[in-house]
Design an enzyme around this catalytic site. Structure first.
Site, PDB file in Angstrom:
ATOM      1  N   ARG A  23       0.809  -1.217   0.000  1.00 33.62           N
ATOM      2  CA  ARG A  23       0.000   0.000   0.000  1.00 33.62           C
ATOM      3  C   ARG A  23       0.846   1.273   0.000  1.00 33.62           C
ATOM      4  O   ARG A  23       0.350   2.351   0.308  1.00 33.62           O
ATOM      5  CB  ARG A  23      -0.942  -0.006   1.207  1.00 33.62           C
ATOM      6  N   ASP A  68     -14.979  -3.093  -3.779  1.00 35.54           N
ATOM      7  CA  ASP A  68     -16.094  -2.347  -3.195  1.00 35.54           C
ATOM      8  C   ASP A  68     -16.734  -1.370  -4.179  1.00 35.54           C
ATOM      9  O   ASP A  68     -17.535  -0.526  -3.783  1.00 35.54           O
ATOM     10  CB  ASP A  68     -15.653  -1.613  -1.920  1.00 35.54           C
ATOM     11  N   LYS A  95      -8.938  -1.872 -10.224  1.00 31.15           N
ATOM     12  CA  LYS A  95      -9.205  -3.043  -9.388  1.00 31.15           C
ATOM     13  C   LYS A  95      -9.907  -2.587  -8.123  1.00 31.15           C
ATOM     14  O   LYS A  95      -9.473  -1.647  -7.471  1.00 31.15           O
ATOM     15  CB  LYS A  95      -7.878  -3.734  -9.046  1.00 31.15           C
ATOM     16  N   ASP A 154      -6.621   5.204  -5.462  1.00 29.84           N
ATOM     17  CA  ASP A 154      -5.331   5.790  -5.081  1.00 29.84           C
ATOM     18  C   ASP A 154      -4.210   5.307  -5.992  1.00 29.84           C
ATOM     19  O   ASP A 154      -3.339   6.079  -6.403  1.00 29.84           O
ATOM     20  CB  ASP A 154      -4.986   5.437  -3.630  1.00 29.84           C
TER      21      ASP A 154
END
Length: 275
Positions: A170, A228, A225, A201
């Site tokens: 991340r 949610d 990708k 992001d």
């Protein structure tokens, strides 16, 4: 004296049926790897080409124009299939390329097949094309930690969930120093293109990397990708470009199945309720 009625654990483990039952590679996994997902119609053509699509209009924020001056006016492009292209396109298509790919953000079902699809198409066009996977997400780009993607590696993870093949991370490439490190990595590997598989992001990162690498003629490609559904791209008139990215459908189905199981469990015994 050894009792003939007993069998040693070593002999038991060598039994073909026991080995089959205990093996990590079971028949279900073998069948899953063999599955061939259906292709979009456009990819059934011998060649594909990108063509500008003027159907979409965008209101561009002035800060975006300031930060991304060389790419902000890029038009939406559509993939068009061709069976009999011009010779110049054939030559570009069959050229040897070096491509990098990285997972960024949380894992989603289908990630390994993004790599598999890229590998299959690239190797079909030119068997000498090389694909490098960056380890542990964007950190792998900044720290130049990459492995070459091989056919055996792809086949080991084909159709399997998760981002296990090259892992994910991340980290954000959000400073001049990180950009400089990423640029140096891409140049040292001789990349022609970098594919970033991630969410909102991560695709923002991809845009800034595209701006950074444009002078080096390194193309940056963002693959949306999400599990949610937060990458529903629309233009200024509300036209949808990306209604649903890969991963969402499988995640929704898994969540629905879990809720269904809880409902069944709760209705089976009035003593317990699961929330």
């Amino acid at each position: 004296m050894k009792d003939k009625g007993l069998i040693s654990i070593e002999d038991l483990l060598e039994n073909p049926e026991v080995k089959k039952a205990a093996d990590n590679i079971n028949q279900e996994l073998i069948e899953r790897r063999k599955y061939v997902p259906p292709k979009c119609g456009v990819f059934k053509s011998a060649y594909t080409v990108l063509k500008d699509n003027d159907d979409f209009k965008f209101s561009i924020h002035r800060e975006a124009r300031k930060q991304l001056p060389d790419i902000i006016n890029n038009k939406v492009q559509s993939i068009v299939g061709l069976d009999f292209p011009e010779e110049s396109l054939k030559q570009r298509y069959s050229k040897k390329y070096t491509i990098g790919i990285v997972f960024s953000g949380g894992p989603a079902p289908g990630g390994h097949n993004v790599i598999a699809g890229l590998y299959d198409a690239a190797k079909k066009a030119n068997s000498e094309t090389k694909i490098f996977g960056f380890i542990l997400g964007p950190d792998g780009i900044m720290e130049n930690e990459a492995i070459e993607i091989t056919g055996s590696l792809v086949d080991s993870y084909r159709n399997l969930g998760g981002f296990t093949m090259i892992k994910t991370g991340r980290a954000k490439i959000d400073t001049k120093e990180k950009m400089a490190l990423s640029r140096e990595t891409c140049k040292s590997l001789g990349l022609d293109a970098l594919v970033i598989v991630g969410g909102d992001d991560s695709n923002t990162n991809a845009a800034f990397l595209a701006q950074e690498l444009i002078q080096d003629r390194i193309q940056v490609i963002g693959v949306p990708k999400t599990i949610d559904g937060d990458i529903q791209v629309r233009d200024a008139e509300g036209k949808v470009l990306c209604a649903m990215s890969f991963g969402f459908h499988t995640a929704a189905r898994a969540f629905a199945n879990a809720i269904s199981n809880l409902c069944t469990d709760s209705s089976s015994d009035v003593k317990y309720w699961h929330i």
